[in-house]
Design an enzyme around this catalytic site. Structure first.
Site, short mmCIF file in Angstrom:
data_model
loop_
_atom_site.label_atom_id
_atom_site.label_comp_id
_atom_site.label_asym_id
_atom_site.label_seq_id
_atom_site.Cartn_x
_atom_site.Cartn_y
_atom_site.Cartn_z
N LYS A 107 0.88 -1.18 0.00
CA LYS A 107 0.00 0.00 0.00
C LYS A 107 0.91 1.22 0.00
O LYS A 107 1.42 1.63 1.03
CB LYS A 107 -0.87 -0.03 1.26
CG LYS A 107 -2.22 0.64 1.13
CD LYS A 107 -2.18 2.11 0.83
CE LYS A 107 -2.10 3.01 2.04
NZ LYS A 107 -1.93 4.42 1.66
N GLU B 144 9.31 1.47 11.00
CA GLU B 144 10.28 2.57 10.87
C GLU B 144 9.47 3.85 10.97
O GLU B 144 8.69 4.17 10.07
CB GLU B 144 11.03 2.45 9.55
CG GLU B 144 11.93 1.22 9.55
CD GLU B 144 12.52 0.85 8.20
OE1 GLU B 144 12.24 1.53 7.21
OE2 GLU B 144 13.27 -0.14 8.16
N CYS C 63 13.39 11.03 6.97
CA CYS C 63 13.21 10.67 8.39
C CYS C 63 14.51 10.85 9.17
O CYS C 63 14.49 11.09 10.37
CB CYS C 63 12.73 9.23 8.50
SG CYS C 63 13.90 8.06 7.79
N GLU D 78 8.32 16.44 15.50
CA GLU D 78 8.84 16.27 14.14
C GLU D 78 8.10 17.20 13.19
O GLU D 78 6.86 17.21 13.15
CB GLU D 78 8.64 14.82 13.69
CG GLU D 78 9.19 14.57 12.30
CD GLU D 78 8.91 13.14 11.80
OE1 GLU D 78 7.74 12.71 11.88
OE2 GLU D 78 9.84 12.48 11.36
P1 NAD Z 1 1.90 8.43 7.48
O1 NAD Z 1 2.04 7.67 8.73
O2 NAD Z 1 0.90 9.53 7.44
O3 NAD Z 1 1.50 7.47 6.28
C1 NAD Z 1 2.28 6.35 5.93
C2 NAD Z 1 1.39 5.31 5.27
O4 NAD Z 1 0.44 4.84 6.21
C3 NAD Z 1 0.58 5.85 4.09
O5 NAD Z 1 0.55 4.86 3.09
C4 NAD Z 1 -0.79 6.06 4.69
O6 NAD Z 1 -1.85 6.00 3.76
C5 NAD Z 1 -0.87 4.90 5.66
N1 NAD Z 1 -1.80 5.09 6.77
C6 NAD Z 1 -2.18 6.25 7.37
N2 NAD Z 1 -3.05 5.99 8.38
C7 NAD Z 1 -3.21 4.64 8.42
C8 NAD Z 1 -3.95 3.76 9.25
N3 NAD Z 1 -4.72 4.21 10.24
N4 NAD Z 1 -3.86 2.43 9.02
C9 NAD Z 1 -3.08 1.94 8.03
N5 NAD Z 1 -2.36 2.73 7.21
C10 NAD Z 1 -2.41 4.06 7.41
O7 NAD Z 1 3.34 8.94 7.11
P2 NAD Z 1 3.76 9.88 5.89
O8 NAD Z 1 3.22 11.25 6.14
O9 NAD Z 1 3.42 9.19 4.61
O10 NAD Z 1 5.36 9.89 6.01
C11 NAD Z 1 6.05 10.77 6.83
C12 NAD Z 1 6.39 10.11 8.15
O11 NAD Z 1 7.12 8.92 7.90
C13 NAD Z 1 7.30 10.94 9.04
O12 NAD Z 1 6.88 10.81 10.37
C14 NAD Z 1 8.67 10.29 8.87
O13 NAD Z 1 9.55 10.45 9.94
C15 NAD Z 1 8.27 8.85 8.72
N6 NAD Z 1 9.33 8.11 8.05
C16 NAD Z 1 10.11 7.27 8.80
C17 NAD Z 1 11.16 6.56 8.19
C18 NAD Z 1 12.05 5.65 8.97
O14 NAD Z 1 12.80 4.91 8.36
N7 NAD Z 1 12.02 5.66 10.29
C19 NAD Z 1 11.38 6.72 6.82
C20 NAD Z 1 10.57 7.58 6.11
C21 NAD Z 1 9.54 8.27 6.72
O1 6OD Z 2 18.58 4.26 2.81
C1 6OD Z 2 17.89 3.50 3.43
O2 6OD Z 2 18.06 2.32 3.43
C2 6OD Z 2 16.80 4.04 4.24
N1 6OD Z 2 16.07 3.14 4.89
C3 6OD Z 2 16.55 5.35 4.29
C4 6OD Z 2 15.52 5.95 5.04
C5 6OD Z 2 15.22 7.24 4.85
C6 6OD Z 2 14.12 7.88 5.51
O3 6OD Z 2 13.47 8.81 5.09
#
Ligand code: NAD
Ligand code: 6OD
Length: 495
Positions: free
Chosen positions: A187, A263, A297, A399
């Site tokens: 998804k 993550e 992130c 964040e």
């Molecule tokens: P988000 O949590 O809003 O959405 C992520 C995914 O989850 C989307 O596909 C969304 O449609 C789905 N989703 C939302 N609510 C849901 C629910 N109740 N049940 C199931 N699925 C649901 O995140 P975003 O805005 O897309 O991404 C930004 C966030 O992601 C930031 O907080 C960032 O730090 C985090 N992030 C973390 C990492 C990491 O590796 N730790 C990497 C990239 C992004």
């Molecule tokens: O490079 C990667 O493997 C990785 N997981 C990056 C994550 C980035 C977050 O936004």
């Protein structure tokens, strides 16, 4: 809107992909906008519960079908064909990723797309390198017993993804899932549906059986994300996104006691010591704060700088921020892009306002940049640096996920460590010093999953990746994903 009506608008229509075929759904497609211009760029089908049922059923059938007979070598070869397939369609992936995210083509071209392919190569290697333990156990009759580990696929895995590095972060999960024999229902984020659907075509062309890789599109609550995470046919959920969303998914996974790999969000601190190479540190922190318009992130939103170099460091960082100006994503000179959506821009601008209310000095930025007419409808904000905020401000605690950071001076190493650790998050840190002993000491003291010294986002895909505290559960990468992507059975044979 019907499928036909959507096509009448002459926009690309993104369908689900189930059991090797594009699938439409009963809900009307939703509009997805190009963040650089704000114009509608694609129409995307939204999954209803029936579509998610179909996808999970297809993944379940495929788990037991020809895919289960693939040898390790055959799966490795399939993964390599997928990597080659992405590279062969580089221009299509690049155009799709840039259209969905508005990010500079230069960035997607050197990071997102090559890394999307590399994920499959790395996990193809990993298959061959995966060993299990064995023990010879004494028995009273002297003949002994042989214990050995047998790894089997976990099953049908739900892969729920964010929008910031869409292909890169999705393949980072899909590649190990397939490497270890699982099937998946992916998804992607509602904001970035395109490259996942392109990948479905590549995976099919690579000879992976139908049903191994399925895609459902839509939103989170009351849509594809919720239906998928609550679906009883899903054996495990791997998710990247906000901590709050992870909490909702974890509640869904509790039904059936299904494993999760998470993550999540971060509020990463950078620490700059006075003995560092100041130019390198300023360039590194600028990259970590502003790359992908701060939508990484691992990015740095809090910077602690040792007092003697504070002003010199700030001047360098300010110059780096002010060199970033909005540009059309496909212009080869563009290094700075928009935020993903109007909603996210409003959230980031809310923090820009809050910083002023909380008494920040705005060193640079703090608003919306001047834009050429072609980009005027896009979701742009200025790269922004603040100083002078109290550590209690929401701008320091929460964040933001935008191109911004706050700088504060420190006097003692322990003080910098303590302030860096004063967060519910624990994803990453970047430490700048020439003192190696201190580098080891501080890297060990900061409560994070990833600590970089004199660098940032230098990622070897074989290394463990994940967050401490509320930044995640579990580790993925290389051998570390085995615990999540396989079930380990111990077999004991009396000899
Ligand atoms: P988000 O949590 O809003 O959405 C992520 C995914 O989850 C989307 O596909 C969304 O449609 C789905 N989703 C939302 N609510 C849901 C629910 N109740 N049940 C199931 N699925 C649901 O995140 P975003 O805005 O897309 O991404 C930004 C966030 O992601 C930031 O907080 C960032 O730090 C985090 N992030 C973390 C990492 C990491 O590796 N730790 C990497 C990239 C992004
Ligand atoms: O490079 C990667 O493997 C990785 N997981 C990056 C994550 C980035 C977050 O936004």
């Amino acid at each position: 809107m019907t499928h036909a009506a959507a096509q009448d608008r002459d926009l690309p229509v993104i369908s689900h992909f189930i059991d090797g075929r594009p699938v439409a759904s009963s809900r009307p497609p939703f509009e997805n906008r190009d963040p650089a211009t704000g114009r509608v760029a694609t129409l995307v089908h939204e999954a209803d519960p029936g579509v998610v049922d179909q996808a999970v059923a297809a993944a379940r059938r495929a788990l037991r079908g020809p895919w289960s007979a693939f040898t390790d070598a055959q799966r490795a070869a399939a993964l390599r064909r997928i990597a080659d397939g992405i590279r062969a369609r580089f221009d299509d992936f690049l155009a799709a990723e840039v259209r969905d995210t508005g990010k500079p083509a230069e960035l997607a071209g050197h990071l997102d797309i090559p890394r999307g392919a590399a994920n499959f190569d790395v996990f193809a290697d990993q298959i061959a390198a995966t060993a299990t333990e064995s023990f010879r156990t004494p028995t009273p009759d002297g003949s002994g017993a042989l214990n050995y580990g047998l790894r089997t696929p976990r099953g049908v895995i739900a892969v729920i993804c964010p929008w910031n590095l869409p292909l890169l972060l999705m393949t980072w999960k899909v590649a190990p899932a397939l490497a270890f024999g699982n099937t998946v229902v992916v998804k992607p984020s509602e904001d970035t549906p395109s490259t996942t659907t392109l990948l479905a075509e590549v995976i099919r062309e690579a000879g992976v059986p139908d049903g191994v890789f399925n895609v459902v599109h839509g939103f989170g609550p009351d849509s594809a994300g919720q239906y998928l995470s609550e679906h009883p046919g899903v054996d495990a959920i791997t998710f990247t996104g906000e901590t709050r969303t992870g909490t909702a998914i974890m509640k869904a996974a509790a039904e059936g006691v299904r494993p999760v790999s998470f993550e999540l969000g971060g509020k990463n601190a950078g620490i700059v010591f006075a003995d560092c190479d100041l130019d390198a540190a300023a360039a590194g922190i600028a990259r970590s704060a502003f790359l992908n318009s701060g939508q990484v992130c691992l990015g740095t939103e809090r910077v602690y700088v040792e007092r003697p170099v504070f002003d010199a460091f700030l001047a360098r960082l300010k110059a780096a921020a002010e060199a970033l100006t909005p540009g059309a994503p496909h212009d080869a000179a563009t290094r700075f892009g928009p935020l993903i959506s109007a909603q996210h821009r409003d959230k980031v601008l809310g923090y820009y306002r809050r910083a002023r209310e909380d008494g920040a000095q705005v060193v640079t930025g703090g608003g919306v940049p001047e834009l050429p007419e072609a980009l005027a409808g896009g979701y742009w904000v200025q790269p922004t640096i603040w100083t002078g905020l109290p550590e209690t401000s929401a701008v320091i605690g929460e964040e933001i996920f935008g191109p911004c950071c706050h700088l504060a001076p420190f006097d003692r190493e322990e003080e910098a460590v303590e302030r860096a650790n004063a967060s519910p998050y624990g994803l990453a840190t970047t430490i700048w010093t020439r003192d190696l002993t201190r580098a080891h000491r501080v890297a060990a003291a900061i409560e994070v999953g990833v600590a970089w010294v004199n660098c940032w986002f230098l990622r070897d895909l074989r290394t463990a990746f994940g967050g401490a505290k509320q930044s995640g559960i579990g580790r993925e990468g290389g051998v570390h994903g085995l615990e999540f992507y396989t079930e380990l059975r111990n077999v004991c044979i009396k000899l």
